[in-house]
Design a protein around this motif. Structure first.
Motif, PDB file in Angstrom:
ATOM      1  N   ASN A 109      -7.562   2.887   2.368  1.00  0.00           N
ATOM      2  CA  ASN A 109      -7.661   1.712   3.321  1.00  0.00           C
ATOM      3  C   ASN A 109      -9.018   1.058   3.198  1.00  0.00           C
ATOM      4  O   ASN A 109      -9.128   0.069   3.891  1.00  0.00           O
ATOM      5  CB  ASN A 109      -7.718   2.439   4.722  1.00  0.00           C
ATOM      6  CG  ASN A 109      -7.329   1.513   6.071  1.00  0.00           C
ATOM      7  OD1 ASN A 109      -6.963   2.131   7.188  1.00  0.00           O
ATOM      8  ND2 ASN A 109      -7.331   0.349   5.992  1.00  0.00           N
ATOM      9  N   ASP A 133      -4.281   1.673  13.626  1.00  0.00           N
ATOM     10  CA  ASP A 133      -4.721   2.724  12.780  1.00  0.00           C
ATOM     11  C   ASP A 133      -5.031   3.800  13.827  1.00  0.00           C
ATOM     12  O   ASP A 133      -5.603   3.377  14.930  1.00  0.00           O
ATOM     13  CB  ASP A 133      -6.185   2.404  12.147  1.00  0.00           C
ATOM     14  CG  ASP A 133      -6.671   3.017  11.071  1.00  0.00           C
ATOM     15  OD1 ASP A 133      -6.523   4.150  11.133  1.00  0.00           O
ATOM     16  OD2 ASP A 133      -7.031   2.723  10.020  1.00  0.00           O
ATOM     17  N   HIS A 135      -7.590   5.731  13.384  1.00  0.00           N
ATOM     18  CA  HIS A 135      -8.883   5.713  13.156  1.00  0.00           C
ATOM     19  C   HIS A 135      -9.569   4.040  13.387  1.00  0.00           C
ATOM     20  O   HIS A 135      -8.938   3.239  13.112  1.00  0.00           O
ATOM     21  CB  HIS A 135      -9.412   6.244  11.948  1.00  0.00           C
ATOM     22  CG  HIS A 135      -8.603   7.679  11.694  1.00  0.00           C
ATOM     23  ND1 HIS A 135      -7.585   7.682  11.054  1.00  0.00           N
ATOM     24  CD2 HIS A 135      -8.886   8.803  11.843  1.00  0.00           C
ATOM     25  CE1 HIS A 135      -7.198   8.863  10.932  1.00  0.00           C
ATOM     26  NE2 HIS A 135      -7.752   9.651  11.688  1.00  0.00           N
ATOM     27  N   ASP A 137     -12.232   3.245  11.793  1.00  0.00           N
ATOM     28  CA  ASP A 137     -12.728   2.978  10.180  1.00  0.00           C
ATOM     29  C   ASP A 137     -13.903   2.011  10.371  1.00  0.00           C
ATOM     30  O   ASP A 137     -14.090   0.949   9.506  1.00  0.00           O
ATOM     31  CB  ASP A 137     -11.551   2.241   9.478  1.00  0.00           C
ATOM     32  CG  ASP A 137     -10.519   3.464   8.942  1.00  0.00           C
ATOM     33  OD1 ASP A 137     -10.781   4.648   9.240  1.00  0.00           O
ATOM     34  OD2 ASP A 137      -9.455   2.939   8.239  1.00  0.00           O
ATOM     35  N   SER A 148     -12.467   4.835   2.444  1.00  0.00           N
ATOM     36  CA  SER A 148     -11.394   4.645   3.309  1.00  0.00           C
ATOM     37  C   SER A 148     -11.718   4.393   4.870  1.00  0.00           C
ATOM     38  O   SER A 148     -10.923   3.907   5.674  1.00  0.00           O
ATOM     39  CB  SER A 148     -10.337   5.568   3.306  1.00  0.00           C
ATOM     40  OG  SER A 148     -10.719   6.861   3.409  1.00  0.00           O
ATOM     41  N   ASP A 226      -2.331   0.963   9.102  1.00  0.00           N
ATOM     42  CA  ASP A 226      -2.653   2.316   8.088  1.00  0.00           C
ATOM     43  C   ASP A 226      -1.533   3.265   8.776  1.00  0.00           C
ATOM     44  O   ASP A 226      -1.315   3.451  10.192  1.00  0.00           O
ATOM     45  CB  ASP A 226      -3.871   2.734   8.710  1.00  0.00           C
ATOM     46  CG  ASP A 226      -4.256   4.186   8.116  1.00  0.00           C
ATOM     47  OD1 ASP A 226      -3.534   4.960   7.855  1.00  0.00           O
ATOM     48  OD2 ASP A 226      -5.487   4.596   7.987  1.00  0.00           O
ATOM     49  N   ASP A 228      -1.309   6.105   8.996  1.00  0.00           N
ATOM     50  CA  ASP A 228      -1.420   7.168   9.634  1.00  0.00           C
ATOM     51  C   ASP A 228      -1.598   6.914  11.383  1.00  0.00           C
ATOM     52  O   ASP A 228      -1.962   7.658  12.047  1.00  0.00           O
ATOM     53  CB  ASP A 228      -2.869   7.921   9.330  1.00  0.00           C
ATOM     54  CG  ASP A 228      -4.192   7.113   9.775  1.00  0.00           C
ATOM     55  OD1 ASP A 228      -4.284   6.289  10.537  1.00  0.00           O
ATOM     56  OD2 ASP A 228      -5.072   7.661   8.731  1.00  0.00           O
TER      57      ASP A 228
END
Ligand code: MN
Length: 302
Positions: A109, A133, A135, A137, A148, A226, A228
């Motif tokens: 990422n 995402d 997260h 980040d 990432s 992302d 995830d």
């Protein structure tokens, strides 16, 4: 129905309506303490692209063969992470310069800041960014190195970018620290927590309203996805799978609306990790690309 596969339609080159570019690097995951493997993402993405044989959509009668899709290849694999970031900014920039939309497949990422930087270099007006995402980040660098977990901290600290044009979307509070959430809010960014979206509205309408809100002030939008952010049951092949997340249907609808929206000039897809799980997640990554293209086709027809 034609017998075309998506891959048969794609010509090598850096000019088209949508242009694929691969970022085969995952050191950024290792620096952030995650599991390696995402460097094979671009190669396996192309493998599953070749299996995706629906080019004409039977229901909407849209036909992706009306689009020019190009493949600009990969960023050099055998260079340092920092050199790869610099090459990525320059090659994403070349694709943007030709008036094409880069669709960048990672890889980790950390690719998202070099991609955003290419767009900031080439946009005279304001740039808006949506990070889909689990997260946030926005972690600090580790020993001076990007990773990432840091791309959107670098973005928020970039003087070319205004924090109130940043949206964190489908974030999961069980995977994000209060400190990082506060960092986003202190820099005027906006967080659409997944649970709050589900309680208030629905995911797809919320995504469309985030896009429309950004276009009140921004000329150009980067949508960063992302994998995830999708529930681990649907997308297990990511560097950091979560139990909760977007459904496959929500993920593909987000890609469709990103493709359709006239201000979206750049899209990246991160963290496909075939070393953890290849087929289910690979097919889903390609479906996200397909729905982006179907959306883009509708954009061009209006
Ligand atoms: Mn991420």
């Amino acid at each position: 129905m034609s017998n075309n596969t998506l891959e048969n339609l794609i010509c090598p080159g850096k000019e088209g309506d949508v242009v694929l570019l691969g970022f085969p690097h995952d050191e950024g995951v290792a620096i952030n303490g995650g599991r390696p493997g995402a460097k094979s993402g671009p190669e396996k993405f192309r493998f599953w692209l070749n299996k995706y044989d629906t080019v004409e959509n039977s229901r909407t009668e849209s036909d992706i063969s009306n689009l020019k899709i190009a493949d600009a290849g990969d960023i050099s694999p055998d260079i340092s992470l920092e050199e790869a970031h610099s090459e990525l900014t320059s090659r994403t920039g070349e694709i943007l310069q030709s008036g094409s939309i880069p669709f960048v497949v990672g890889g980790s990422n950390d690719q998202s800041y070099p991609n955003a930087s290419a767009l900031l270099d080439r946009t005279s007006g304001q740039v808006g960014v949506i990070n889909i995402d689990a997260h946030l980040d926005v972690r600090p660098l580790k020993k001076g190195r990007a990773h990432s977990g840091s791309p959107f901290r670098l973005l928020m600290e970039d003087r070319r970018f205004s924090g109130n044009h940043f949206v964190e979307f489908a974030s999961q509070e069980n995977q994000c620290s209060c400190e990082h959430a506060q960092f986003v809010l202190n820099n005027n960014g906006c967080i659409y927590w997944l649970d709050a979206i589900r309680q208030r509205d629905n995911v797809i309408d919320s995504f469309r309203s985030a896009l429309n809100r950004l276009t009140e002030e921004c000329q150009s939008i980067f949508v960063s996805f992302d994998l995830d952010s999708i529930a681990g049951s649907d997308a297990p092949g990511v560097s950091c799978p979560g139990e909760i997340g977007l459904s496959t249907e929500e993920a593909t609808a987000i890609a469709y609306h990103a493709g359709k929206h006239p201000a979206v000039d750049l899209f990246d897809l991160s963290e496909y990790n075939p070393a953890i799980e290849e087929e289910r997640t690979g097919r889903l990554a390609v479906a996200i690309f397909y729905h982006f293209c179907i959306g883009y086709l509708e954009r061009t027809q209006k």
